[in-house]
Write a protein that holds these residues in place. Structure first.
Motif, PDB file in Angstrom:
ATOM      1  N   ILE A 192       0.847  -1.194   0.000  1.00  0.00           N
ATOM      2  CA  ILE A 192       0.000   0.000   0.000  1.00  0.00           C
ATOM      3  C   ILE A 192       0.884   1.246   0.000  1.00  0.00           C
ATOM      4  CG2 ILE A 192      -1.829   1.264   1.198  1.00  0.00           C
ATOM      5  CD1 ILE A 192      -2.703  -1.464   0.099  1.00  0.00           C
ATOM      6  N   LEU A 193       1.904   1.229   0.828  1.00  0.00           N
ATOM      7  CA  LEU A 193       2.904   2.287   0.908  1.00  0.00           C
ATOM      8  C   LEU A 193       4.281   1.647   1.036  1.00  0.00           C
ATOM      9  CD1 LEU A 193       1.272   4.790   3.458  1.00  0.00           C
ATOM     10  CD2 LEU A 193       1.529   5.161   0.993  1.00  0.00           C
ATOM     11  N   ALA A 194       5.297   2.414   0.774  1.00  0.00           N
ATOM     12  CA  ALA A 194       6.666   1.953   0.981  1.00  0.00           C
ATOM     13  C   ALA A 194       7.044   2.099   2.454  1.00  0.00           C
ATOM     14  CB  ALA A 194       7.627   2.761   0.117  1.00  0.00           C
ATOM     15  N   PRO A 195       7.944   1.260   2.957  1.00  0.00           N
ATOM     16  CA  PRO A 195       8.378   1.383   4.366  1.00  0.00           C
ATOM     17  C   PRO A 195       8.851   2.784   4.726  1.00  0.00           C
ATOM     18  CG  PRO A 195       9.168  -0.677   3.439  1.00  0.00           C
ATOM     19  CD  PRO A 195       8.558   0.091   2.298  1.00  0.00           C
ATOM     20  N   GLN A 196       9.601   3.417   3.829  1.00  0.00           N
ATOM     21  CA  GLN A 196      10.111   4.762   4.094  1.00  0.00           C
ATOM     22  C   GLN A 196       8.973   5.736   4.374  1.00  0.00           C
ATOM     23  OE1 GLN A 196      13.264   5.758   4.158  1.00  0.00           O
ATOM     24  NE2 GLN A 196      13.371   7.921   3.572  1.00  0.00           N
ATOM     25  N   THR A 197       7.892   5.605   3.626  1.00  0.00           N
ATOM     26  CA  THR A 197       6.755   6.514   3.780  1.00  0.00           C
ATOM     27  C   THR A 197       6.053   6.287   5.107  1.00  0.00           C
ATOM     28  OG1 THR A 197       6.464   6.493   1.373  1.00  0.00           O
ATOM     29  CG2 THR A 197       4.623   7.308   2.699  1.00  0.00           C
ATOM     30  N   VAL A 198       5.849   5.024   5.474  1.00  0.00           N
ATOM     31  CA  VAL A 198       5.194   4.729   6.753  1.00  0.00           C
ATOM     32  C   VAL A 198       6.032   5.266   7.902  1.00  0.00           C
ATOM     33  CG1 VAL A 198       4.360   2.895   8.276  1.00  0.00           C
ATOM     34  CG2 VAL A 198       4.012   2.715   5.809  1.00  0.00           C
ATOM     35  N   ARG A 199       7.349   5.126   7.814  1.00  0.00           N
ATOM     36  CA  ARG A 199       8.217   5.651   8.878  1.00  0.00           C
ATOM     37  C   ARG A 199       8.094   7.161   8.985  1.00  0.00           C
ATOM     38  NH1 ARG A 199      13.005   2.346   6.346  1.00  0.00           N
ATOM     39  NH2 ARG A 199      12.262   0.230   6.786  1.00  0.00           N
ATOM     40  N   MET A 200       8.001   7.838   7.846  1.00  0.00           N
ATOM     41  CA  MET A 200       7.782   9.291   7.863  1.00  0.00           C
ATOM     42  C   MET A 200       6.508   9.634   8.609  1.00  0.00           C
ATOM     43  SD  MET A 200       8.614  10.540   3.979  1.00  0.00           S
ATOM     44  CE  MET A 200       7.869  12.142   4.275  1.00  0.00           C
ATOM     45  N   MET A 201       5.475   8.822   8.386  1.00  0.00           N
ATOM     46  CA  MET A 201       4.167   9.132   8.937  1.00  0.00           C
ATOM     47  C   MET A 201       4.137   9.033  10.455  1.00  0.00           C
ATOM     48  SD  MET A 201       1.524   7.454   6.172  1.00  0.00           S
ATOM     49  CE  MET A 201       0.102   8.347   6.819  1.00  0.00           C
ATOM     50  N   HIS A 202       4.965   8.158  11.035  1.00  0.00           N
ATOM     51  CA  HIS A 202       4.988   8.108  12.500  1.00  0.00           C
ATOM     52  C   HIS A 202       6.275   8.702  13.073  1.00  0.00           C
ATOM     53  CE1 HIS A 202       7.383   4.303  12.830  1.00  0.00           C
ATOM     54  NE2 HIS A 202       6.718   3.927  11.760  1.00  0.00           N
ATOM     55  N   THR A 203       6.789   9.702  12.354  1.00  0.00           N
ATOM     56  CA  THR A 203       7.885  10.537  12.841  1.00  0.00           C
ATOM     57  C   THR A 203       7.327  11.905  13.199  1.00  0.00           C
ATOM     58  OG1 THR A 203       9.524   9.399  11.468  1.00  0.00           O
ATOM     59  CG2 THR A 203      10.093  11.608  12.240  1.00  0.00           C
ATOM     60  N   ASN A 204       7.768  12.471  14.301  1.00  0.00           N
ATOM     61  CA  ASN A 204       7.268  13.771  14.749  1.00  0.00           C
ATOM     62  C   ASN A 204       7.381  14.824  13.649  1.00  0.00           C
ATOM     63  OD1 ASN A 204       6.506  16.029  16.247  1.00  0.00           O
ATOM     64  ND2 ASN A 204       8.535  16.284  17.140  1.00  0.00           N
ATOM     65  N   GLN A 205       6.283  15.492  13.343  1.00  0.00           N
ATOM     66  CA  GLN A 205       6.246  16.522  12.310  1.00  0.00           C
ATOM     67  C   GLN A 205       5.939  17.907  12.885  1.00  0.00           C
ATOM     68  OE1 GLN A 205       6.827  16.049   8.984  1.00  0.00           O
ATOM     69  NE2 GLN A 205       7.156  13.844   9.154  1.00  0.00           N
ATOM     70  N   ILE A 206       5.758  18.008  14.197  1.00  0.00           N
ATOM     71  CA  ILE A 206       5.348  19.303  14.771  1.00  0.00           C
ATOM     72  C   ILE A 206       6.430  19.904  15.662  1.00  0.00           C
ATOM     73  CG2 ILE A 206       2.894  18.797  14.586  1.00  0.00           C
ATOM     74  CD1 ILE A 206       2.865  18.166  17.580  1.00  0.00           C
ATOM     75  N   GLY A 207       7.645  19.380  15.564  1.00  0.00           N
ATOM     76  CA  GLY A 207       8.760  19.963  16.303  1.00  0.00           C
ATOM     77  C   GLY A 207       8.541  19.944  17.796  1.00  0.00           C
ATOM     78  N   ASP A 208       8.757  21.093  18.414  1.00  0.00           N
ATOM     79  CA  ASP A 208       8.612  21.212  19.871  1.00  0.00           C
ATOM     80  C   ASP A 208       7.186  21.552  20.291  1.00  0.00           C
ATOM     81  OD1 ASP A 208      11.289  20.656  20.312  1.00  0.00           O
ATOM     82  OD2 ASP A 208      11.870  22.755  20.093  1.00  0.00           O
ATOM     83  N   HIS A 209       6.294  21.714  19.330  1.00  0.00           N
ATOM     84  CA  HIS A 209       4.902  21.971  19.688  1.00  0.00           C
ATOM     85  C   HIS A 209       4.301  20.731  20.340  1.00  0.00           C
ATOM     86  CE1 HIS A 209       5.242  25.664  17.559  1.00  0.00           C
ATOM     87  NE2 HIS A 209       5.286  25.114  16.360  1.00  0.00           N
ATOM     88  N   LEU A 210       3.283  20.929  21.155  1.00  0.00           N
ATOM     89  CA  LEU A 210       2.633  19.828  21.860  1.00  0.00           C
ATOM     90  C   LEU A 210       1.218  19.625  21.341  1.00  0.00           C
ATOM     91  CD1 LEU A 210       3.639  20.681  25.544  1.00  0.00           C
ATOM     92  CD2 LEU A 210       4.713  19.007  24.037  1.00  0.00           C
ATOM     93  N   MET A 211       0.805  18.371  21.245  1.00  0.00           N
ATOM     94  CA  MET A 211      -0.613  18.101  21.032  1.00  0.00           C
ATOM     95  C   MET A 211      -1.373  18.531  22.268  1.00  0.00           C
ATOM     96  SD  MET A 211      -0.657  14.293  19.391  1.00  0.00           S
ATOM     97  CE  MET A 211      -2.221  13.994  20.190  1.00  0.00           C
ATOM     98  N   TRP A 212      -2.501  19.215  22.049  1.00  0.00           N
ATOM     99  CA  TRP A 212      -3.386  19.622  23.136  1.00  0.00           C
ATOM    100  C   TRP A 212      -2.709  20.548  24.143  1.00  0.00           C
ATOM    101  CZ3 TRP A 212      -6.681  17.719  20.203  1.00  0.00           C
ATOM    102  CH2 TRP A 212      -6.684  16.402  19.789  1.00  0.00           C
ATOM    103  N   GLY A 213      -1.465  20.954  23.930  1.00  0.00           N
ATOM    104  CA  GLY A 213      -0.782  21.790  24.904  1.00  0.00           C
ATOM    105  C   GLY A 213      -0.533  21.080  26.211  1.00  0.00           C
ATOM    106  N   ASP A 214      -0.420  19.767  26.157  1.00  0.00           N
ATOM    107  CA  ASP A 214      -0.301  18.956  27.365  1.00  0.00           C
ATOM    108  C   ASP A 214       1.168  18.726  27.684  1.00  0.00           C
ATOM    109  OD1 ASP A 214      -0.360  17.079  29.350  1.00  0.00           O
ATOM    110  OD2 ASP A 214      -1.913  15.843  28.441  1.00  0.00           O
TER     111      ASP A 214
END
Length: 420
Positions: A320-342
């Motif tokens: 469905i996807l290449a391994p490289q792409t799946v790894r990108m998808m579960h790599t942090n993309q928001i830097g030092d920002h926090l989800m929900w500010g938690d």
């Protein structure tokens, strides 16, 4: 005889050891039974389906309680649940399929494909008393990466803060979920003309990003969203029970939506900020394909999706996807920002998934590096690459005081996986 006796004793000891391990494993798995069943027995949950796989094998599958409490119809493995925001990972995968075809770059402006997003503005001042506001130019345009990582500045209608709710309501923008009317081609361009809540890339803000992403998939692929995901994801994975709107043959398997306030009861259609929430939207012949929340599915179907992710994009002989792409998808993309500010949980987000950090392991034992998402109606899934584990938990209840079941069950699951 003397030579045979020691061999017999060794074999007997080995047999007893294996038997003891099997009993220990059964006892540990039974703890999961007791944990989930306690919510049903206490009248706080109608029913659930829980599936767990480890090392490519199904190690746990169990139904609990009732599909329909009034009729006392038992929960079944093929029960269909509204998965709400667990739709988001599916649509994110759909977008990344097109990314792998070279049809866009993650940092392309969305306006390249949806012109209405050109020259975005941001709310500058907002008056709570009369809901009027002023705007200023955004610092930059929204990118595809922003949509995938919920950092575009788009808010959420109906379930956002008072500012988001009011601005979107005045312009007849809905939250997608439970709203079968108006196609994406009408709603998304209208949303694009409204101001953002903050500058793109400046903060994680859970919003209508994946609904926009669904329309983006339609524009780039030239296909309706439901047709694209069926052809490129559902059919290759053998997901035969996952739809935006259920065919007639599947409707009887939809689990009623329940709520728990002071007691368990079937949920009505809701009026939220004067906008109708259609409880039974999966039963309609709708035309709005909500990429953020619109799918219904079975635990088995969603496990096929989760298994593909654990296998880094592979399903049987199909990629469905290449391994490289799946790894990108579960790599942090928001830097030092926090989800929900938690700050305590230090949550992070990738391209369509929440990522569990070291703080989640410290707090309740969720392995660092695991990733997944949940749905509004208390469905949950995660993929744990470090331990080769996938988990799918399906419920359909909202509101519920027991949202934390998804955290409380983590140690109960992993203790059962220690004996194999």
């Amino acid at each position: 005889m003397n030579r045979i006796t020691p061999i017999f004793i060794i074999a007997l000891i080995a047999l007893l050891s294996v038997s003891g391990m099997a009993q220990d494993k059964a006892a540990r798995l039974e703890r999961i039974d007791k944990f989930v069943q306690s919510y049903v027995d206490n009248g706080r949950l109608n029913g659930a389906v829980v599936l767990i796989e480890k090392d490519g094998r199904r190690v746990y599958e169990k139904t609990f309680g009732y599909r329909n409490v009034d009729s006392r119809e038992a929960m079944s493995e093929d029960a269909i649940f509204r998965i709400a925001s667990m739709t988001k990972p599916v649509i994110s995968v759909a977008a990344m399929i097109l990314y792998e075809e070279g049809l866009f770059s993650l940092d392309d402006p969305v306006s390249k494909f949806i012109p209405e997003f050109t020259n975005p503005t941001v709310v500058d001042t907002y008056n709570e008393n009369d809901t009027t506001y002023t705007v200023r130019p955004a610092s930059r345009e929204i990118t595809v990466r922003d949509l995938l990582s919920h950092s575009s500045g788009l808010g959420y209608a109906q379930i956002g803060d008072s500012r988001q709710n009011a601005i979107y309501y005045k312009n007849r923008i809905n939250g997608g979920i439970g709203t079968p009317y108006s196609p994406l081609s009408e709603m998304i361009p209208k949303l694009a003309k409204l101001p953002l809540m903050n500058d793109p890339g400046s903060v994680f803000l859970y919003g209508l990003n994946t609904d926009v992403l669904g329309y983006f998939v339609e524009v780039v692929s030239g296909q309706p969203l439901d047709a694209f995901i069926k052809e490129r994801i559902f059919d290759p994975l053998g997901m035969k029970d996952t739809y935006f709107y259920l065919p007639e043959s599947h409707k009887s398997r939809l689990v009623p939506l329940y709520k728990y306030d002071d007691k368990l009861a079937e949920q009505d259609s809701l009026i939220n900020l004067k906008m109708t929430f259609h409880r039974d939207y999966p039963l309609y012949s709708g035309e709005y394909f909500s990429g953020g929340a619109g799918l219904s599915s079975t635990a088995e179907d969603y496990m096929k999706f989760a298994r593909m992710l654990l296998q880094e994009g592979k399903a049987g002989d199909t990629w469905i996807l290449a391994p490289q792409t799946v790894r990108m998808m579960h790599t942090n993309q928001i830097g030092d920002h926090l989800m929900w500010g938690d700050g305590e949980m230090e949550s992070r987000f990738g391209l369509g998934f929440g990522i569990f950090t070291r703080a989640a392991f410290r707090a309740y034992g969720m392995p660092e590096g695991a990733y997944g998402w949940s749905g509004m109606y208390a469905s949950h899934f995660w993929v744990d690459p470090a331990n080769n584990v996938t988990v799918v938990i399906m419920r359909n209840i909202w509101p519920t005081p027991d949202w934390d079941l998804s955290q409380r069950i983590v140690p109960v699951i992993y203790q059962a996986l220690t004996v194999d």
